[in-house]
Design a protein around this motif. Structure first.
Motif, PDB file in Angstrom:
ATOM      1  N   VAL A 175       5.800   0.669  -5.422  1.00  0.00           N
ATOM      2  CA  VAL A 175       4.421   0.210  -5.262  1.00  0.00           C
ATOM      3  C   VAL A 175       4.189  -0.364  -3.868  1.00  0.00           C
ATOM      4  O   VAL A 175       3.214  -0.035  -3.188  1.00  0.00           O
ATOM      5  N   GLU A 176       5.082  -1.228  -3.384  1.00  0.00           N
ATOM      6  CA  GLU A 176       4.889  -1.852  -2.078  1.00  0.00           C
ATOM      7  C   GLU A 176       4.979  -0.831  -0.960  1.00  0.00           C
ATOM      8  O   GLU A 176       4.172  -0.841  -0.016  1.00  0.00           O
ATOM      9  N   GLY A 177       5.949   0.088  -1.030  1.00  0.00           N
ATOM     10  CA  GLY A 177       6.074   1.121  -0.009  1.00  0.00           C
ATOM     11  C   GLY A 177       4.844   2.012   0.035  1.00  0.00           C
ATOM     12  O   GLY A 177       4.391   2.416   1.120  1.00  0.00           O
ATOM     13  N   THR A 178       4.286   2.308  -1.147  1.00  0.00           N
ATOM     14  CA  THR A 178       3.047   3.098  -1.196  1.00  0.00           C
ATOM     15  C   THR A 178       1.921   2.368  -0.494  1.00  0.00           C
ATOM     16  O   THR A 178       1.113   2.974   0.227  1.00  0.00           O
ATOM     17  N   GLY A 179       1.862   1.062  -0.681  1.00  0.00           N
ATOM     18  CA  GLY A 179       0.830   0.276  -0.012  1.00  0.00           C
ATOM     19  C   GLY A 179       0.957   0.323   1.495  1.00  0.00           C
ATOM     20  O   GLY A 179      -0.045   0.429   2.212  1.00  0.00           O
TER      21      GLY A 179
ATOM     22  N   VAL B 169       2.417   2.722   3.349  1.00  0.00           N
ATOM     23  CA  VAL B 169       2.060   4.071   3.800  1.00  0.00           C
ATOM     24  C   VAL B 169       0.545   4.249   3.788  1.00  0.00           C
ATOM     25  O   VAL B 169      -0.052   4.798   4.719  1.00  0.00           O
ATOM     26  N   THR B 170      -0.098   3.774   2.717  1.00  0.00           N
ATOM     27  CA  THR B 170      -1.550   3.904   2.605  1.00  0.00           C
ATOM     28  C   THR B 170      -2.265   3.185   3.732  1.00  0.00           C
ATOM     29  O   THR B 170      -3.177   3.733   4.377  1.00  0.00           O
ATOM     30  N   LEU B 171      -1.876   1.960   4.003  1.00  0.00           N
ATOM     31  CA  LEU B 171      -2.542   1.187   5.048  1.00  0.00           C
ATOM     32  C   LEU B 171      -2.308   1.816   6.425  1.00  0.00           C
ATOM     33  O   LEU B 171      -3.194   1.828   7.287  1.00  0.00           O
TER      34      LEU B 171
ATOM     35  N   TRP C 190     -16.630   4.624   2.596  1.00  0.00           N
ATOM     36  CA  TRP C 190     -15.921   5.686   1.880  1.00  0.00           C
ATOM     37  C   TRP C 190     -14.440   5.768   2.221  1.00  0.00           C
ATOM     38  O   TRP C 190     -13.681   6.412   1.496  1.00  0.00           O
ATOM     39  N   ALA C 191     -13.982   5.176   3.315  1.00  0.00           N
ATOM     40  CA  ALA C 191     -12.613   5.403   3.783  1.00  0.00           C
ATOM     41  C   ALA C 191     -11.658   4.259   3.433  1.00  0.00           C
ATOM     42  O   ALA C 191     -10.850   3.850   4.252  1.00  0.00           O
ATOM     43  N   ARG C 192     -11.792   3.696   2.267  1.00  0.00           N
ATOM     44  CA  ARG C 192     -10.807   2.753   1.735  1.00  0.00           C
ATOM     45  C   ARG C 192     -10.704   1.456   2.530  1.00  0.00           C
ATOM     46  O   ARG C 192      -9.622   0.891   2.684  1.00  0.00           O
TER      47      ARG C 192
ATOM     48  N   GLU D  54       1.435  -4.744  -2.780  1.00  0.00           N
ATOM     49  CA  GLU D  54       1.445  -4.224  -4.150  1.00  0.00           C
ATOM     50  C   GLU D  54       0.043  -3.899  -4.612  1.00  0.00           C
ATOM     51  O   GLU D  54      -0.198  -2.854  -5.225  1.00  0.00           O
ATOM     52  N   ALA D  55      -0.902  -4.782  -4.331  1.00  0.00           N
ATOM     53  CA  ALA D  55      -2.292  -4.529  -4.708  1.00  0.00           C
ATOM     54  C   ALA D  55      -2.828  -3.284  -4.004  1.00  0.00           C
ATOM     55  O   ALA D  55      -3.580  -2.498  -4.584  1.00  0.00           O
ATOM     56  N   VAL D  56      -2.444  -3.101  -2.746  1.00  0.00           N
ATOM     57  CA  VAL D  56      -2.859  -1.908  -2.013  1.00  0.00           C
ATOM     58  C   VAL D  56      -2.326  -0.651  -2.680  1.00  0.00           C
ATOM     59  O   VAL D  56      -3.034   0.345  -2.841  1.00  0.00           O
TER      60      VAL D  56
END
Length: 511
Positions: A36-40, A42-44, A241-243, A256-258
């Motif tokens: 979850v944290e790694g996904t956050g 990468v997303t940011l 629209w772009a998060r 984690e929330a991200v």
């Protein structure tokens, strides 16, 4: 003409589908390999690239699509594309230089604050990430410009080939990179995925056939004005629209929330973006019709396309929201189950917002990008206000509610403008019928989850929802005979097995 638009729409859908699946696949790979944290993280990081590309792109991809479609013969189209390639290349190089400067500053330990808001990694890894993000952004700027030119030329076959190549490269490189090098490796996979279109842009710029007579000063002035409003509108729209919510979530709730919020956005994209892929050929089509003075054809095409998009996205969005408690842990893993409530909200609202895509193409085709700017400016103010208030106060669900309310407001403003100012009435009555039918279908799917435990419920929920939806659409007469003919024409262009799968749909909705 209708057959050509349908064929171009299908090829555009293939291309945009590859782009969408590459984005969603990257998030799923990150979720499964980095947690979850790694996904956050990468997303940011990728959100930073999206914002940078939006700003540095100068509105030129949409601009060249709009005016190349109007240019006429191939020589003038190439000359027009070549005229605005130089500022695009300059913007890409500037972005790359900025990323390199940030990496150099980090290497000397002078600007550690630059990355402190993004990735809690070692200093060396942070330098590598900045360089990777710079390369990704530069490649995307060049690639998006070239794809915009190809759309204006209506060469959707070339677009499909480039995006499919990028999709294949990105999926393999992201998986290998994430497993071998973690976050930096996953981001490097995204950079490699942008290369095919960027290399094609460079190749087109060196083509000697582009050295034709340059466009007139009057046309260049029109394009610059359109590009200015398009660019400003795109930058403002990025806040809506772009998060943008993920930035505020990271500051108040952590990575984690991200990651949880991103999972919901990814599923919302998968549910609603598929049908929207069919709209890729509408901008050059509307622009062509407008240039010929075919106002009635533009109005009829807008109403029909809006109905057909709603016909596809309403059941996809509301249906997925209904079965989210099973789908979320199945796709992303059990650790993402806390994202179910916000994901359900995001998917349901995305289904409503997706119907505005046709209107956006219409507004751009009629050279009213100024409205996109002003409305997006209002949306950006609302998004920032919500980011400083709702997100810190209510966390994950606050971010979802803020995004939902702002996007619904934007859709409402767009429908008012198109109906009242552009004289193209939206089919509100038919949209209401389709929404009722999709809601009943979603209720049928959710009932199956209560009756059958676990993922096996999907085997009953999906057919039940499809059957209820088809019957309701038929009984409510939500589609016109012309709409059904367009669906039949689109299905005839699909490969054999896909076309056969679509035939039951036509049987269900036939009056």
């Amino acid at each position: 003409m209708a057959q050509r638009v349908a064929r171009n729409s299908l090829l555009s859908a293939i291309a945009s589908g590859a782009t969408m699946l590459a984005s969603a696949g990257t998030m799923i790979i990150a979720a499964r390999t980095l947690g979850v944290e790694g996904t956050g993280i990468v997303t940011l990081s990728l959100w930073l690239v999206t914002m940078a590309v939006t700003i540095a792109g100068l509105g030129l991809p949409t601009t060249v699509t709009r005016y190349v479609a109007e240019a006429g013969d191939a020589a003038r189209q190439r000359a027009l594309a070549r005229r605005f390639f130089r500022p695009t290349l300059g913007a890409a190089l500037c972005l790359l230089a900025l990323a390199g400067s940030a990496a150099a500053a980090l290497a000397t330990g002078r600007v550690d604050v630059i990355w402190s808001a993004l990735a809690p990694e070692t200093l060396g890894a942070r330098i590598e990430i900045w360089l990777i993000l710079g390369l990704t952004g530069a490649a995307q700027i060049l690639g998006q410009y070239h794809l915009g030119v190809l759309r204006g030329q209506q060469d959707f076959r070339a677009i499909a080939a480039l995006t499919l190549a990028g999709f294949g490269v990105q999926m393999v490189a992201t998986l290998v990179g994430a497993l071998a090098f973690g976050i930096a490796g996953a981001l490097a996979g995204c950079a490699l995925g942008a290369l095919p279109a960027a290399l094609a842009a460079a190749r087109a710029a060196l083509d000697p056939r582009g050295r034709a007579e340059p466009p007139s000063d009057a046309l260049v002035t029109r394009m610059r004005r359109f590009a200015l409003y398009t660019w400003a509108g795109s930058v403002m729209s990025a806040f809506v629209w772009a998060r943008i919510e993920i930035y505020f979530l990271q500051r108040s709730e952590g990575y984690e929330a991200v990651g949880l919020f991103t999972a919901g956005l990814t599923l919302a994209s998968l549910a609603t973006q598929g049908p929207l892929l069919l709209t890729g050929a509408l901008l050059p089509h509307f622009a062509n019709a407008h240039a010929r003075g075919a106002g009635d054809r533009v109005r009829e095409a807008y109403a029909s396309a809006t109905r057909l998009i709603a016909f596809l996205v309403f059941p996809a969005g509301l249906g997925l929201a209904a079965i989210m408690p099973v789908v979320m842990p199945l796709v992303f893993g059990e650790s993402f189950r806390p994202a179910v409530p916000v994901a359900s909200l995001l998917v349901a609202v995305a289904a409503i917002g997706a119907t505005s895509a046709v209107g956006t193409h219409l507004v751009n085709a009629l050279e009213r990008s100024d409205f996109v700017f002003y409305s997006s400016l209002c949306g950006a103010v609302l998004a920032l206000t919500a980011g400083f208030t709702l997100v810190p106060a209510f966390g994950l669900i606050g971010a979802g509610a803020a995004r939902a309310l702002i996007q619904l407001a934007m859709v409402g403003a767009g429908l008012w403008f198109i109906t009242r100012r552009l004289g193209c009435p939206a089919p509100f009555r038919d949209l209401g019928k389709l929404f009722v039918a999709a809601s009943l279908a979603a209720l049928a799917a959710r009932s199956c989850l209560h009756l059958i435990p676990g993922p096996l419920a999907l085997l009953a929920a999906l057919p039940a929802a499809a059957l209820v939806y088809g019957i309701c659409v038929r009984r409510l007469h939500a589609l016109t005979a012309a709409d059904r003919d367009r669906l039949r024409g689109a299905l005839s262009l699909l490969p054999g097995p896909l076309g056969l799968c679509g035939r039951p749909v036509l049987l269900l909705i036939r009056n």
